[in-house]
Design a protein around this motif. Structure first.
Motif, PDB file in Angstrom:
ATOM      1  N   PHE A  44       0.832  -1.203   0.000  1.00 39.62           N
ATOM      2  CA  PHE A  44       0.000   0.000   0.000  1.00 39.62           C
ATOM      3  C   PHE A  44       0.869   1.257   0.000  1.00 39.62           C
ATOM      4  N   ALA A  45       1.286   1.687  -1.187  1.00 33.40           N
ATOM      5  CA  ALA A  45       2.036   2.938  -1.306  1.00 33.40           C
ATOM      6  C   ALA A  45       1.060   4.118  -1.203  1.00 33.40           C
ATOM      7  N   PRO A  46       1.460   5.195  -0.527  1.00 31.52           N
ATOM      8  CA  PRO A  46       2.773   5.444   0.069  1.00 31.52           C
ATOM      9  C   PRO A  46       2.814   5.198   1.572  1.00 31.52           C
ATOM     10  N   MET A  47       1.867   4.414   2.102  1.00 30.22           N
ATOM     11  CA  MET A  47       1.797   4.233   3.549  1.00 30.22           C
ATOM     12  C   MET A  47       2.793   3.179   4.037  1.00 30.22           C
ATOM     13  N   GLY A  48       2.821   2.018   3.364  1.00 29.99           N
ATOM     14  CA  GLY A  48       3.764   0.968   3.703  1.00 29.99           C
ATOM     15  C   GLY A  48       3.917   0.044   2.511  1.00 29.99           C
ATOM     16  N   PHE A  49       5.091   0.027   1.901  1.00 23.78           N
ATOM     17  CA  PHE A  49       5.294  -0.755   0.673  1.00 23.78           C
ATOM     18  C   PHE A  49       6.770  -1.073   0.500  1.00 23.78           C
ATOM     19  N   ARG A  50       7.090  -1.901  -0.478  1.00 24.20           N
ATOM     20  CA  ARG A  50       8.474  -2.301  -0.738  1.00 24.20           C
ATOM     21  C   ARG A  50       9.090  -1.395  -1.804  1.00 24.20           C
ATOM     22  N   ASP A  51      10.294  -0.931  -1.541  1.00 24.72           N
ATOM     23  CA  ASP A  51      10.985  -0.145  -2.560  1.00 24.72           C
ATOM     24  C   ASP A  51      11.691  -1.083  -3.536  1.00 24.72           C
ATOM     25  N   GLU A  52      12.484  -0.518  -4.452  1.00 23.88           N
ATOM     26  CA  GLU A  52      13.132  -1.334  -5.483  1.00 23.88           C
ATOM     27  C   GLU A  52      14.118  -2.343  -4.900  1.00 23.88           C
ATOM     28  N   GLY A  58       7.713   3.960   3.629  1.00 26.16           N
ATOM     29  CA  GLY A  58       6.412   4.599   3.578  1.00 26.16           C
ATOM     30  C   GLY A  58       6.180   5.533   4.748  1.00 26.16           C
ATOM     31  N   PHE A  59       5.128   6.318   4.640  1.00 25.57           N
ATOM     32  CA  PHE A  59       4.789   7.265   5.700  1.00 25.57           C
ATOM     33  C   PHE A  59       4.532   6.547   7.027  1.00 25.57           C
ATOM     34  N   ASP A  60       3.680   5.507   6.996  1.00 24.70           N
ATOM     35  CA  ASP A  60       3.365   4.807   8.231  1.00 24.70           C
ATOM     36  C   ASP A  60       4.575   4.076   8.798  1.00 24.70           C
ATOM     37  N   ILE A  61       5.472   3.625   7.942  1.00 24.99           N
ATOM     38  CA  ILE A  61       6.692   2.965   8.415  1.00 24.99           C
ATOM     39  C   ILE A  61       7.539   3.961   9.201  1.00 24.99           C
ATOM     40  N   ASP A  62       7.739   5.159   8.640  1.00 27.02           N
ATOM     41  CA  ASP A  62       8.535   6.183   9.321  1.00 27.02           C
ATOM     42  C   ASP A  62       7.868   6.639  10.619  1.00 27.02           C
ATOM     43  N   LEU A  63       6.542   6.823  10.576  1.00 30.46           N
ATOM     44  CA  LEU A  63       5.844   7.291  11.773  1.00 30.46           C
ATOM     45  C   LEU A  63       5.860   6.223  12.857  1.00 30.46           C
ATOM     46  N   ALA A  64       5.659   4.968  12.483  1.00 33.69           N
ATOM     47  CA  ALA A  64       5.678   3.886  13.466  1.00 33.69           C
ATOM     48  C   ALA A  64       7.058   3.762  14.119  1.00 33.69           C
ATOM     49  N   ASN A  65       8.115   3.890  13.321  1.00 31.88           N
ATOM     50  CA  ASN A  65       9.469   3.832  13.893  1.00 31.88           C
ATOM     51  C   ASN A  65       9.720   4.995  14.844  1.00 31.88           C
ATOM     52  N   ALA A  66       9.212   6.172  14.500  1.00 28.19           N
ATOM     53  CA  ALA A  66       9.356   7.337  15.377  1.00 28.19           C
ATOM     54  C   ALA A  66       8.572   7.131  16.669  1.00 28.19           C
ATOM     55  N   VAL A  67       7.394   6.539  16.574  1.00 28.57           N
ATOM     56  CA  VAL A  67       6.597   6.225  17.760  1.00 28.57           C
ATOM     57  C   VAL A  67       7.323   5.197  18.623  1.00 28.57           C
ATOM     58  N   ASN A 202       2.269  13.423  -6.819  1.00 28.57           N
ATOM     59  CA  ASN A 202       2.583  14.775  -7.267  1.00 28.57           C
ATOM     60  C   ASN A 202       3.958  15.216  -6.779  1.00 28.57           C
ATOM     61  N   ASN A 203       4.296  14.832  -5.568  1.00 29.65           N
ATOM     62  CA  ASN A 203       5.610  15.161  -5.013  1.00 29.65           C
ATOM     63  C   ASN A 203       6.706  14.521  -5.861  1.00 29.65           C
ATOM     64  N   ASN A 204       6.477  13.271  -6.291  1.00 33.61           N
ATOM     65  CA  ASN A 204       7.461  12.570  -7.134  1.00 33.61           C
ATOM     66  C   ASN A 204       7.510  13.130  -8.553  1.00 33.61           C
ATOM     67  N   LEU A 205       6.393  13.731  -9.003  1.00 32.74           N
ATOM     68  CA  LEU A 205       6.334  14.307 -10.355  1.00 32.74           C
ATOM     69  C   LEU A 205       6.835  15.753 -10.392  1.00 32.74           C
ATOM     70  N   ILE A 252       7.751  14.150   8.733  1.00 36.43           N
ATOM     71  CA  ILE A 252       7.568  12.897   7.990  1.00 36.43           C
ATOM     72  C   ILE A 252       6.542  13.093   6.875  1.00 36.43           C
ATOM     73  N   SER A 253       5.471  13.835   7.174  1.00 36.90           N
ATOM     74  CA  SER A 253       4.444  14.114   6.169  1.00 36.90           C
ATOM     75  C   SER A 253       5.020  14.919   5.005  1.00 36.90           C
ATOM     76  N   GLU A 254       5.819  15.910   5.295  1.00 34.78           N
ATOM     77  CA  GLU A 254       6.448  16.725   4.243  1.00 34.78           C
ATOM     78  C   GLU A 254       7.328  15.857   3.345  1.00 34.78           C
ATOM     79  N   LYS A 255       8.012  14.890   3.947  1.00 34.21           N
ATOM     80  CA  LYS A 255       8.887  13.995   3.186  1.00 34.21           C
ATOM     81  C   LYS A 255       8.097  13.197   2.160  1.00 34.21           C
ATOM     82  N   TRP A 256       6.923  12.691   2.565  1.00 40.67           N
ATOM     83  CA  TRP A 256       6.174  11.787   1.698  1.00 40.67           C
ATOM     84  C   TRP A 256       5.147  12.480   0.818  1.00 40.67           C
TER      85      TRP A 256
END
Length: 269
Positions: A44-52, A58-67, A202-205, A252-256
């Motif tokens: 489920f991009a961009p919340m939690g997914f596998r990169d290349e 993902g956003f939730d991955i970063d937020l969960a680690n921060a929590v 849009n951020n990626n574009l 984290i939100s600004e990043k994603w």
């Protein structure tokens, strides 16, 4: 006599060493961090997914680690069958479900849900360099609209009070990527899309799209714990609130998404 005393001293030193080692082992065990096992759908991009590289991002991955850092626990992510999330919680194989999960009446009944931490509004997006702007639903009658088939955005369009006036203007696509391609080609004027996906894309574009003022509705995300585990729910709420207050969640939100779409609002009972 001296030999006997020396022997006793040697025994005492050896015993002291044994006790010292035992003490160290106990200290290490006591110092081991607790683990928070997070269940998620890892597609489920961009919340939690596998990169290349196959790494979870993902956003939730970063937020969960921060929590996890805030709570002093190690976070372990466990991909699950999303349809079996309640079973996973009840069996104790995961501690919480955290992956862009929307509030629904059914989930409020079956889980102990945290407060809302993100508003995934269903938004309308147009090309940034176009004159297209939507400030009210009635304007959709004059616009070509693209969205993904069987999506929350399509459901929101159908539930809109002006649906009858613009339903003939809707084009459904297999993917949001296909809808965005037609937006860029000028075949549709706006796309209806989940804000988290729209802003991430849009951020990626490089900002080729813009979000219209009018949105189709709110879709709040929460974290789900087992129904009886209100203690963990409360600890998660406390940690997320701290990250919202100190600005880490916004970072984290600004990043994603290129903007801050984090909220911290009470969950209505």
């Amino acid at each position: 006599m001296k030999k006997r005393i020396l022997s006793m001293l040697m025994v005492m030193v050896m015993l002291t060493g044994v006790f010292a080692l035992t003490g160290c082992g106990g200290t290490e065990e006591a110092a081991e961090e607790e683990t928070l096992v997070v269940g998620l759908d890892d597609t489920f991009a961009p919340m939690g997914f596998r990169d290349e590289n196959g790494d979870l991002v993902g956003f939730d991955i970063d937020l969960a680690n921060a929590v996890g850092e805030e709570m002093g626990v190690t976070v372990e992510f466990k991909p699950i069958d999303w349809d079996a999330k309640e079973i996973e919680l009840k069996s104790g194989t995961i501690d919480c479900v955290w992956n862009g999960m929307s509030v629904t009446p059914e989930r409020m009944e079956s889980m102990a849900l945290t407060d809302k931490y993100l508003n995934n509004k269903i938004v309308l997006m147009a090309l940034a360099d176009s004159d297209t702007e939507v400030t009210e639903a009635s304007q959709l009658a004059d616009l070509k609209i693209g969205t993904q088939a069987d999506s929350s955005a399509l459901e929101m369009l159908k539930a809109n009070e002006e649906y009858e006036a613009f339903k003939a203007n809707i084009s459904e696509y297999d993917t949001y990527d296909a809808a965005i391609m037609d937006l860029k080609a000028g075949r549709v004027d706006v796309i209806a899309v989940d804000q988290v996906l729209g802003e991430y894309t849009n951020n990626n574009l490089g900002g080729t799209m813009k979000e219209c003022e009018y949105s189709l509705g709110d879709d709040y995300y929460v974290i789900g714990c087992a129904k009886e585990n209100t203690e963990l729910r409360d600890k998660l709420n406390e940690a997320v609130r701290t990250l919202v207050d100190n600005g880490k969640a916004a970072e984290i939100s600004e990043k994603w998404f290129g903007k801050d779409i984090v909220v911290f609002e009470p969950l209505e009972d």
